[in-house]
Design a protein around this motif. Structure first.
Motif, PDB file in Angstrom:
ATOM      1  N   THR A 165       1.011  -3.762  -4.852  1.00  0.00           N
ATOM      2  CA  THR A 165       1.977  -2.661  -4.868  1.00  0.00           C
ATOM      3  C   THR A 165       1.686  -1.702  -6.020  1.00  0.00           C
ATOM      4  O   THR A 165       1.844  -0.486  -5.885  1.00  0.00           O
ATOM      5  N   ALA A 166       1.246  -2.253  -7.155  1.00  0.00           N
ATOM      6  CA  ALA A 166       0.896  -1.382  -8.289  1.00  0.00           C
ATOM      7  C   ALA A 166      -0.364  -0.580  -7.990  1.00  0.00           C
ATOM      8  O   ALA A 166      -0.415   0.635  -8.233  1.00  0.00           O
ATOM      9  N   GLU A 167      -1.389  -1.236  -7.443  1.00  0.00           N
ATOM     10  CA  GLU A 167      -2.673  -0.582  -7.193  1.00  0.00           C
ATOM     11  C   GLU A 167      -2.555   0.481  -6.109  1.00  0.00           C
ATOM     12  O   GLU A 167      -3.185   1.540  -6.190  1.00  0.00           O
TER      13      GLU A 167
ATOM     14  N   THR B  38       5.929  -5.367   1.169  1.00  0.00           N
ATOM     15  CA  THR B  38       7.140  -4.608   1.484  1.00  0.00           C
ATOM     16  C   THR B  38       8.337  -5.146   0.723  1.00  0.00           C
ATOM     17  O   THR B  38       9.139  -4.375   0.164  1.00  0.00           O
ATOM     18  N   LEU B  39       8.495  -6.479   0.682  1.00  0.00           N
ATOM     19  CA  LEU B  39       9.630  -7.075  -0.019  1.00  0.00           C
ATOM     20  C   LEU B  39       9.578  -6.777  -1.514  1.00  0.00           C
ATOM     21  O   LEU B  39      10.601  -6.441  -2.132  1.00  0.00           O
ATOM     22  N   VAL B  40       8.407  -6.898  -2.119  1.00  0.00           N
ATOM     23  CA  VAL B  40       8.276  -6.649  -3.551  1.00  0.00           C
ATOM     24  C   VAL B  40       8.547  -5.175  -3.868  1.00  0.00           C
ATOM     25  O   VAL B  40       9.193  -4.858  -4.881  1.00  0.00           O
ATOM     26  N   ALA B  41       8.084  -4.281  -3.003  1.00  0.00           N
ATOM     27  CA  ALA B  41       8.300  -2.844  -3.228  1.00  0.00           C
ATOM     28  C   ALA B  41       9.704  -2.396  -2.841  1.00  0.00           C
ATOM     29  O   ALA B  41      10.132  -1.310  -3.238  1.00  0.00           O
ATOM     30  N   GLY B  42      10.412  -3.218  -2.062  1.00  0.00           N
ATOM     31  CA  GLY B  42      11.708  -2.790  -1.541  1.00  0.00           C
ATOM     32  C   GLY B  42      11.562  -1.709  -0.491  1.00  0.00           C
ATOM     33  O   GLY B  42      12.448  -0.873  -0.300  1.00  0.00           O
ATOM     34  N   ALA B  43      10.419  -1.723   0.212  1.00  0.00           N
ATOM     35  CA  ALA B  43      10.091  -0.693   1.200  1.00  0.00           C
ATOM     36  C   ALA B  43      10.555  -1.114   2.592  1.00  0.00           C
ATOM     37  O   ALA B  43      11.368  -2.030   2.743  1.00  0.00           O
ATOM     38  N   ALA B  44      10.033  -0.444   3.624  1.00  0.00           N
ATOM     39  CA  ALA B  44      10.437  -0.700   5.005  1.00  0.00           C
ATOM     40  C   ALA B  44       9.212  -0.925   5.882  1.00  0.00           C
ATOM     41  O   ALA B  44       8.100  -0.493   5.553  1.00  0.00           O
TER      42      ALA B  44
END
Length: 527
Positions: A211-213, A241-247
């Motif tokens: 997610t950082a990269e 997705t879960l770590v980023a809180g994305a969809a």
């Protein structure tokens, strides 16, 4: 962690050296997959997590459904450390069953939906599955094995039945990084499938790095048509997705024309695929009446098989996006990738992710090689599994004495640390992004009464990357290729059946009697 030792790794072979050489990517990363879900739900329970076939499911709704599934599993006798198999196609039912198993403190065994009797009996039996969650189309397959006594007493339940069960609420367990999350079955080229033991920490450290990269944030929406039973879809797509809180826009399966339409709408920002998918997207774009559009897209990622240079350049020319190629394995999740900002080299799999170290060694002496020299790729990091379930010998063989994981892939590092792969030391075939292990197909072919012996190799294929090809010595000259393909089709997943069958009088062997597959491939025009 509050879980008993049965839920943890039964060995400490590489825990010490990994921790001493590689530091966590992010000190604030979630301790477990379940913690990532609950943290995102706490931040925004109404935020969309899944969009599936017209319905949207928010983080809070998914977390609540997973808790109810966990309670239902516990009421059915699933305890901390028990293995729960998921034999499900892509759906919200898969996601809540997966996350719900963690509420019960269980270890998940994802099962390829194409598997049939041979694979199912081995994987579910070897893992010691306590329960199998299956959709209607697949429950009957497992049920047949239960009734035949192959998997005696294994309960089979649908996700909907778990959600409908009125069970006492279950508080989430205190899962930690060292607790076992998944047994992901893979294979070597000799013997049966092996179960890689992956922890919550393996996944969370890797997801934090990705997610950082990739600049993956809560504003992203991933179009995910990869299967969730596969590491690319689950370990990268869902966990990231879960770590980023994305969809996620989750689809049951890939359809090139439908993906073109979805990209043109402009409300998705990321797409993950295998080279076969990108090839089919190019073909669909060529057949479309108008040039393809992808106005909302910022990132296309490819993995699970090598990306050909003409496909890399053709996609860039047609879609205006440069595919980001990355490298991973079931045992390691993601190892390396080309960079979001800066150069993306065709034919290279890029630089190691944060928290991952890569070296190249001489396959014979195991000595580290300098930049530019080709050898076997070895990996060290918090992303690396702790070995194989119930297989101490394979676990020890997979690691060097100082704790590096031996990938079996050949490659070289350049002076800047960029990794390029040049082949596989093992005989693994990657067809359409799926792993095919020759020994498994060879065993099924050899079971045919008119087959004297058989060897299976992968030959280059423009669509699939590699095509499963059988070379057979037959007892009866009347035996046909079509008969053998059908023989395999009913016993193995469809992607494993031979795409071509060649009959020979004898297989080439060396002085020790080992089949010389490089000679076979050369004789078939792929040397």
């Amino acid at each position: 962690s509050s879980l008993p030792l049965t839920a943890r790794f039964p060995r400490e072979l590489v825990l010490k050296p990994v921790r001493s050489l590689v530091h966590p990517v992010n000190a604030h990363q979630p301790a477990s997959i379940l913690a990532a879900l609950l943290a995102a739900s706490d931040r925004g329970p109404d935020r969309a997590l899944l969009r599936f076939e017209g319905a949207t499911h928010g983080y809070g709704l998914v977390a609540d459904a997973a808790a109810r599934v966990g309670a239902a599993l516990a009421a059915r006798g699933v305890a901390a450390g028990d293995r729960v198999a998921l034999f499900l196609e892509n759906s919200p039912g898969f996601v809540v069953s997966y996350l719900g198993a963690f509420f019960a403190g269980a270890v998940v065994v994802p099962v390829n939906t194409a598997y049939r009797a041979v694979e199912l009996s081995h994987i579910l039996g070897h893992a010691g599955a306590r329960l199998c969650v299956a959709d209607a189309a697949r429950a009957a397959l497992v049920g047949d094995l239960v009734h035949a006594g192959t998997l005696p007493g294994l309960p089979v339940v649908a996700p909907g039945d778990l959600l409908a069960q009125d069970a006492p609420p279950l508080a989430p367990p205190n899962l930690g990084p060292d607790d076992l999350a998944i047994i992901g079955y893979t294979s070597g080229t000799t013997g049966r499938a092996k179960g890689a033991m992956l922890s919550h920490g393996n996944f969370m450290s890797n997801a934090a790095a990705l997610t950082a990269e990739w600049g993956w944030t809560a504003t992203d929406r991933l179009l995910l048509t990869l299967p969730l039973f596969h590491m690319h879809g689950l370990g990268v797509g869902l966990h990231g997705t879960l770590v980023a809180g994305a969809a996620i826009d989750l689809w049951r399966r890939f359809d090139a024309a439908a993906v073109l339409t979805a990209l043109a709408v402009g409300d998705v920002s990321m797409f993950f695929g295998v080279p076969t998918m990108y090839g089919r997207l190019l073909a669909a774009a060529a057949a479309a009446p108008e040039p393809p559009r992808a106005p909302g897209m910022r990132l296309f990622v490819s993995g699970s098989a090598p990306l050909a240079q003409d496909l890399f350049t053709g996609f860039s020319r047609t879609f205006g996006h440069v595919i980001l190629e990355r490298y991973g394995m079931t045992e390691t999740v993601m190892i390396a990738g080309n960079r979001l900002a800066g150069e993306r080299r065709p034919g290279a799999v890029g630089w190691p992710f944060a928290g991952v170290a890569v070296r190249v060694v001489d396959p014979r002496t195991r000595a580290a090689l300098p930049a530019g020299e080709t050898g076997e790729v070895e990996v060290l990091g918090l992303n690396v599994c702790r070995g194989y379930w119930q297989d101490e010998a394979a676990s020890r063989a997979a690691f060097s004495p100082d704790g590096w994981f031996r990938t079996g892939d050949l490659g070289h590092l350049d002076e800047g640390g960029c990794l390029t792969l040049s082949g596989r030391a093992r005989e693994l075939i990657i067809s359409g992004g799926f792993n095919v292990y020759p020994r498994e197909v060879e065993d099924v072919l050899a079971a045919h009464p008119q087959v004297a012996e058989a060897a299976v190799v992968g030959l280059p294929d423009a669509d699939l990357g590699e095509a499963v090809t059988a070379v057979v010595v037959r007892r009866d000259p009347a035996l046909t290729a079509a008969e053998l393909v059908e023989h395999c089709r009913v016993r193995l997943a469809a992607f494993k059946k031979p795409r071509a069958v060649h009959f020979v009088d004898a297989l080439p062997r060396n002085a020790l009697g080992k089949v010389q597959k490089h000679v076979l491939k050369a004789s078939l025009g792929a040397g």
